[in-house]
Design an enzyme around this catalytic site. Structure first.
Site, PDB file in Angstrom:
ATOM      1  N   TYR A  77       0.828  -1.206   0.000  1.00  0.00           N
ATOM      2  CA  TYR A  77       0.000   0.000   0.000  1.00  0.00           C
ATOM      3  C   TYR A  77       0.863   1.257   0.000  1.00  0.00           C
ATOM      4  O   TYR A  77       0.541   2.247  -0.657  1.00  0.00           O
ATOM      5  CB  TYR A  77      -0.936   0.005   1.212  1.00  0.00           C
ATOM      6  CG  TYR A  77      -1.918   1.152   1.179  1.00  0.00           C
ATOM      7  CD1 TYR A  77      -3.123   1.033   0.499  1.00  0.00           C
ATOM      8  CD2 TYR A  77      -1.627   2.375   1.807  1.00  0.00           C
ATOM      9  CE1 TYR A  77      -4.020   2.086   0.447  1.00  0.00           C
ATOM     10  CE2 TYR A  77      -2.513   3.421   1.760  1.00  0.00           C
ATOM     11  CZ  TYR A  77      -3.716   3.283   1.074  1.00  0.00           C
ATOM     12  OH  TYR A  77      -4.589   4.340   1.020  1.00  0.00           O
ATOM     13  N   PHE A 129      -8.037  20.537 -25.735  1.00  0.00           N
ATOM     14  CA  PHE A 129      -8.364  19.127 -25.722  1.00  0.00           C
ATOM     15  C   PHE A 129      -9.548  18.952 -24.780  1.00  0.00           C
ATOM     16  O   PHE A 129      -9.672  19.663 -23.779  1.00  0.00           O
ATOM     17  CB  PHE A 129      -7.191  18.249 -25.294  1.00  0.00           C
ATOM     18  CG  PHE A 129      -7.542  16.780 -25.368  1.00  0.00           C
ATOM     19  CD1 PHE A 129      -7.786  16.186 -26.589  1.00  0.00           C
ATOM     20  CD2 PHE A 129      -7.679  16.014 -24.224  1.00  0.00           C
ATOM     21  CE1 PHE A 129      -8.154  14.850 -26.683  1.00  0.00           C
ATOM     22  CE2 PHE A 129      -8.037  14.679 -24.304  1.00  0.00           C
ATOM     23  CZ  PHE A 129      -8.281  14.094 -25.535  1.00  0.00           C
ATOM     24  N   THR A 130     -10.395  17.996 -25.082  1.00  0.00           N
ATOM     25  CA  THR A 130     -11.688  17.888 -24.410  1.00  0.00           C
ATOM     26  C   THR A 130     -11.590  17.832 -22.885  1.00  0.00           C
ATOM     27  O   THR A 130     -12.163  18.673 -22.188  1.00  0.00           O
ATOM     28  CB  THR A 130     -12.419  16.643 -24.930  1.00  0.00           C
ATOM     29  OG1 THR A 130     -11.533  15.503 -24.852  1.00  0.00           O
ATOM     30  CG2 THR A 130     -12.824  16.837 -26.388  1.00  0.00           C
ATOM     31  N   ASP A 220       1.214  19.121 -21.669  1.00  0.00           N
ATOM     32  CA  ASP A 220       0.477  17.879 -21.906  1.00  0.00           C
ATOM     33  C   ASP A 220       1.389  17.004 -22.758  1.00  0.00           C
ATOM     34  O   ASP A 220       1.480  17.168 -23.966  1.00  0.00           O
ATOM     35  CB  ASP A 220      -0.841  18.172 -22.631  1.00  0.00           C
ATOM     36  CG  ASP A 220      -1.620  16.901 -22.960  1.00  0.00           C
ATOM     37  OD1 ASP A 220      -1.063  15.796 -22.798  1.00  0.00           O
ATOM     38  OD2 ASP A 220      -2.781  17.008 -23.407  1.00  0.00           O
ATOM     39  N   LYS A 263      -0.869   6.406 -23.909  1.00  0.00           N
ATOM     40  CA  LYS A 263      -0.504   6.657 -25.301  1.00  0.00           C
ATOM     41  C   LYS A 263       0.988   6.346 -25.498  1.00  0.00           C
ATOM     42  O   LYS A 263       1.376   5.205 -25.628  1.00  0.00           O
ATOM     43  CB  LYS A 263      -0.815   8.107 -25.691  1.00  0.00           C
ATOM     44  CG  LYS A 263      -2.299   8.384 -25.918  1.00  0.00           C
ATOM     45  CD  LYS A 263      -3.031   8.701 -24.655  1.00  0.00           C
ATOM     46  CE  LYS A 263      -4.410   9.276 -24.881  1.00  0.00           C
ATOM     47  NZ  LYS A 263      -5.154   9.514 -23.636  1.00  0.00           N
ATOM     48  N   ARG A 387     -14.291  14.018 -34.300  1.00  0.00           N
ATOM     49  CA  ARG A 387     -13.571  15.124 -33.673  1.00  0.00           C
ATOM     50  C   ARG A 387     -14.037  16.402 -34.378  1.00  0.00           C
ATOM     51  O   ARG A 387     -13.341  16.946 -35.242  1.00  0.00           O
ATOM     52  CB  ARG A 387     -12.049  14.940 -33.813  1.00  0.00           C
ATOM     53  CG  ARG A 387     -11.427  14.065 -32.721  1.00  0.00           C
ATOM     54  CD  ARG A 387     -11.647  14.649 -31.373  1.00  0.00           C
ATOM     55  NE  ARG A 387     -11.003  13.941 -30.274  1.00  0.00           N
ATOM     56  CZ  ARG A 387     -11.612  13.647 -29.140  1.00  0.00           C
ATOM     57  NH1 ARG A 387     -12.890  13.928 -28.987  1.00  0.00           N
ATOM     58  NH2 ARG A 387     -10.970  13.085 -28.149  1.00  0.00           N
ATOM     59  N   PHE A 454     -19.424  13.711 -26.327  1.00  0.00           N
ATOM     60  CA  PHE A 454     -19.073  12.785 -27.397  1.00  0.00           C
ATOM     61  C   PHE A 454     -18.950  11.348 -26.911  1.00  0.00           C
ATOM     62  O   PHE A 454     -19.114  10.405 -27.691  1.00  0.00           O
ATOM     63  CB  PHE A 454     -17.772  13.219 -28.097  1.00  0.00           C
ATOM     64  CG  PHE A 454     -16.578  13.258 -27.196  1.00  0.00           C
ATOM     65  CD1 PHE A 454     -15.725  12.179 -27.100  1.00  0.00           C
ATOM     66  CD2 PHE A 454     -16.280  14.390 -26.440  1.00  0.00           C
ATOM     67  CE1 PHE A 454     -14.611  12.212 -26.269  1.00  0.00           C
ATOM     68  CE2 PHE A 454     -15.171  14.436 -25.610  1.00  0.00           C
ATOM     69  CZ  PHE A 454     -14.333  13.343 -25.519  1.00  0.00           C
TER      70      PHE A 454
END
Length: 462
Positions: A77, A129-130, A220, A263, A387, A454
């Site tokens: 933990y 970006f969303t 990002d 990614k 998009r 979306f």
């Protein structure tokens, strides 16, 4: 790369060790499936999909080293050794001093937004970006797009469409005041622009400008290695620089970063917030304990942190990144040769179809990108994603749709998951839909959630 190699075929720099069977269901079954999904490809079941290009997020194939690393998971933990391996990898490859693990990138976006943004602030960035924009808005901020104009023009060939318009940014600073701008939000390989990169030269100029006004840069870095590859290919002075060094240099020009490790870093789940400011780091640790988990695991298991630590090293491998972006280029060039309108130049993680140009008989109110994604699925079982106006959401003040210049369908290619033959099937399907484009009907909202519509909206044919 020598001239001889450029003129010869290339192959993926790996061998397939395990396979996952896929099956194409019949056209009648696909027509039923997309209707039951409300014409939203996000609501399709994965066993209804033949080639899944919905996203590259968490869908890549992990390596034998990563799977072996998962067997070394320390699920303590507190103080898991895998956290310290991850911390060491981030410090070595990205150069950030402090690491807060999270379950994925949007959790890091939430934390940094809550820490830095006050109500009434403005957050400039190189295209929205969303999830990033939503977290900024929920914290009381307003996103302001300061990307260069060429980014909004799909047919313009510009090597670095993610560059910041520095004049536009400085005008915003002078108009609103530097104290109302908590940070500049910079993405490498900008998703909504078509996977387009920012240049090192522009990033250096941005760093000088933000230093002038004492404004941090939050990075990002979801696809930073892919951006580094384009710098190596397109920017003078970097052709002989290793990808690893370019990545490190990009990060050194920023003050902190949010990372969706699903990614570039080749894992199925995970992310982190990386910072250089110790006081901010302590505050972030405090928040992560509330929303995610202890500061040495955030929302991740020990085995996932180990896979991520290894994935970071693999993401900057020259052979890997060349093949990864090369497969995207392969599909994009096939579609260009077929005459299909796409965003140019071809980006890093997917090929973006220009739905406005493909379906000129549909207005944006008829949701052409959403309709095109549905039509592509019916044709071949290929799942892509919208998009455009659906992703752009509504103006919070007027309630009206936001109408972006770019109305796109993203064919997002997972890393190390598909072969060139799969890309051929995709290209042939896009060509078939394009030839019969006048048969594609528009869509209208049938159900619309409040946030990130979306993902869960349902549609009906017009």
């Amino acid at each position: 790369m020598t001239t001889e190699k450029k003129n010869r075929s290339w192959a993926e720099p790996y061998r397939i060790k395990m396979v996952e069977p896929v099956k194409m269901i019949t056209r009648e079954e696909r027509e039923k499936a997309i209707k039951e999904a409300g014409y939203n490809t996000f609501l399709l079941r994965s066993n209804e999909v033949y080639i899944d290009l919905l996203t590259d997020s968490g869908t890549s194939a992990m390596s034998d080293r990563q799977w072996a690393g998962m067997m070394m998971g320390d699920e303590a933990y507190a103080g898991s050794r895998n956290f310290y391996n991850l911390e060491e990898a981030i410090q070595e490859y990205y150069g950030y001093s402090y690491v807060v693990p999270t379950h994925q990138g949007r959790a890091a976006e939430h934390i940094i937004s809550q820490l830095l943004i006050d109500k009434g602030d403005y957050v400039p960035g190189n295209m929205y970006f969303t999830t990033t924009k939503l977290h900024q808005e929920l914290a009381g901020g307003t996103f302001v797009d300061v990307i260069i104009d060429e980014a909004h023009e799909p047919e313009v060939e510009h090597p670095f469409k993610a560059n910041v318009n520095l004049e536009k940014l400085e005008e915003l600073i002078n108009e609103k005041g530097a104290d109302r701008i908590p940070y500049v939000s910079i993405a490498t390989s900008v998703n909504m622009a078509g996977g387009q990169p920012i240049s090192m030269a522009n990033l250096k100029e941005l760093r000088a400008l933000t230093n002038k006004y004492n404004i941090p840069i939050i990075h990002d870095m979801t696809r930073v290695a892919e951006n580094a590859y384009f710098i190596k290919q397109r920017e003078d002075g970097y052709e002989d620089t290793p990808i690893k060094e370019i990545v490190h240099q990009i990060c050194s020009l920023t003050d902190g970063a949010t990372m969706s490790a699903k990614k570039d870093a080749l894992v199925n789940i995970g992310g982190f917030l990386a910072l250089n400011d110790e006081d901010l780091y302590r505050e972030a640790q405090n928040i992560v304990v509330v929303y995610e988990g202890l500061h040495t695991y955030g929302g991740m298991s020990g085995r996932d942190m180990e896979a991520l630590a290894i994935g970071i090293t693999e993401s900057v491998d020259e052979d890997h990144i060349r093949a990864r972006v090369g497969q995207v280029q392969y599909l994009g060039e096939k579609l260009i040769d077929m005459g299909v309108p796409v965003v140019r130049p071809i980006g890093s993680h997917g090929v973006f179809l220009n739905a406005k140009k493909i379906l000129p008989h549909l207005s944006q109110d008829e949701l052409p990108a959403q309709a095109l994604a549905a039509a592509l699925y019916v044709d071949s079982g290929v799942r892509s994603m919208e998009r455009g106006v659906v992703s752009a959401g509504r103006n919070p003040e007027t309630g009206e749709h936001n109408y972006p210049e770019l109305e796109l369908v993203r064919l997002t290619i997972p890393r190390r998951a598909y072969t060139q033959a799969h890309m051929d099937v995709v290209a042939e399907s896009v060509e078939a839909v394009y030839k019969n484009r006048e048969e594609v009907s528009g869509l209208a909202f049938d159900y619309e959630p409040e946030y990130l519509r979306f993902f869960q909206s349902r549609f009906k044919e017009v």
